[in-house]
Motif scaffolding. Sequence first.
Motif, PDB file in Angstrom:
ATOM      1  N   UNK A 158     103.663  45.711  -7.312  1.00 16.93           N
ATOM      2  CA  UNK A 158     103.980  45.343  -5.929  1.00 16.93           C
ATOM      3  C   UNK A 158     105.476  45.077  -5.830  1.00 16.93           C
ATOM      4  N   UNK A 159     106.017  45.236  -4.637  1.00 14.64           N
ATOM      5  CA  UNK A 159     107.439  44.987  -4.427  1.00 14.64           C
ATOM      6  C   UNK A 159     107.697  44.750  -2.947  1.00 14.64           C
ATOM      7  N   UNK A 160     108.689  43.908  -2.683  1.00 16.60           N
ATOM      8  CA  UNK A 160     109.079  43.661  -1.304  1.00 16.60           C
ATOM      9  C   UNK A 160     110.148  44.616  -0.806  1.00 16.60           C
ATOM     10  N   UNK A 161     110.607  45.516  -1.648  1.00 14.52           N
ATOM     11  CA  UNK A 161     111.636  46.472  -1.230  1.00 14.52           C
ATOM     12  C   UNK A 161     111.084  47.446  -0.192  1.00 14.52           C
ATOM     13  N   UNK A 162     111.936  47.831   0.747  1.00  9.67           N
ATOM     14  CA  UNK A 162     111.486  48.721   1.818  1.00  9.67           C
ATOM     15  C   UNK A 162     111.020  50.070   1.291  1.00  9.67           C
ATOM     16  N   UNK A 163     111.691  50.571   0.273  1.00 12.13           N
ATOM     17  CA  UNK A 163     111.321  51.878  -0.259  1.00 12.13           C
ATOM     18  C   UNK A 163     109.986  51.900  -0.966  1.00 12.13           C
ATOM     19  N   UNK A 164     109.465  50.696  -1.305  1.00 10.72           N
ATOM     20  CA  UNK A 164     108.203  50.655  -2.039  1.00 10.72           C
ATOM     21  C   UNK A 164     107.048  51.166  -1.186  1.00 10.72           C
ATOM     22  N   UNK A 165     107.122  50.966   0.125  1.00 12.77           N
ATOM     23  CA  UNK A 165     106.066  51.466   1.009  1.00 12.77           C
ATOM     24  C   UNK A 165     105.965  52.985   0.921  1.00 12.77           C
ATOM     25  N   UNK A 166     107.109  53.650   0.783  1.00 14.61           N
ATOM     26  CA  UNK A 166     107.094  55.108   0.634  1.00 14.61           C
ATOM     27  C   UNK A 166     106.478  55.507  -0.699  1.00 14.61           C
ATOM     28  N   UNK A 167     106.817  54.761  -1.744  1.00 14.95           N
ATOM     29  CA  UNK A 167     106.241  55.049  -3.060  1.00 14.95           C
ATOM     30  C   UNK A 167     104.732  54.858  -3.041  1.00 14.95           C
ATOM     31  N   UNK A 168     104.280  53.816  -2.347  1.00 10.42           N
ATOM     32  CA  UNK A 168     102.842  53.561  -2.261  1.00 10.42           C
ATOM     33  C   UNK A 168     102.129  54.688  -1.524  1.00 10.42           C
ATOM     34  N   UNK A 169     102.754  55.193  -0.465  1.00 11.78           N
ATOM     35  CA  UNK A 169     102.144  56.284   0.295  1.00 11.78           C
ATOM     36  C   UNK A 169     102.103  57.578  -0.512  1.00 11.78           C
TER      37      UNK A 169
END
Length: 291
Positions: A273-284
């Motif tokens: 998990x991460x709070x970085x904005x780019x992490x949402x893209x990685x998760x998708x």
Amino acid sequence: MRRRGRSDWATQTPTWRQARPALIDDALKRACARPSGNWFVVGASRDVRTGGHPCGRTVGGTEVVLWRSETGELRAGPGACPHLGAPLRESRVVCGTLVCHWHGLALDGGPFAGWEPFPVHDDGVLVWVRLDAVGGEEPSERPVVPERPAPGGGVDAVFTAVGRCEPQDVVANRLDPWHGSWFHPYSFVDLTVARPPLGDEDDAFVVDVSFRVTGRLVVPVRAEFTAPEPRTVVMRITEGEGSTSVVETHATPLTAEGAARPRTAVVEAVVAASGRRGFALARAAAPVLRP
């Protein structure tokens, strides 16, 4: 993330003087004394797919077959057909029913002619099966599933390897954090055990360590190692980048107890998990990028 100076592997600390065998052994004994409810991890949840082929696993010398119903509900039971002993892992799933490839005997997951299903649990990342004859403990309704990042908020990956050892060997290895930067210098540097376990009430190794990203770039974090049940060790990041992320190590015996050459499946589940904005893209993108 920071850039660290060069260091000499041979002169790093901590050394063998800090890695006290008695401390590790006591932590292992406490872990082995905790109840498991006879639950064993058999693999990744995504490995058992709706409409796919059945999965076969061996746990403590017991053959297990797993599959899903048409609605995705998990099924599990003995790996041999009750008719003439055909290996059900090689059979087919038709409309959610397991159909033996030798003579067509169909199993819907309920009891049939001496074939009794095993309790099974899907926690969303891993699949667990309860084998009371193998575990020998008081059975529980659910396994001891470690706390993880909130559902939908992390990216998970599962890796399985097999070693010639017993489950306790795997757990003891994970309860020895001192070996991390010595044996795995490509992953860990600057490791310090900030606090050893204090006993049953606070039974965690607290570690300050840097994860190596590339070259001299590292990510420093604080993490804790705990053993919630006899065959599981959890590393949880408590401070720094990726806080709440976990690495779970599950040790599942493949051979029966007392085997001359024991073998154990080491199932490692990472939930990041991460709070970085780019992490949402990685998760998708994870479902596409995951092997």
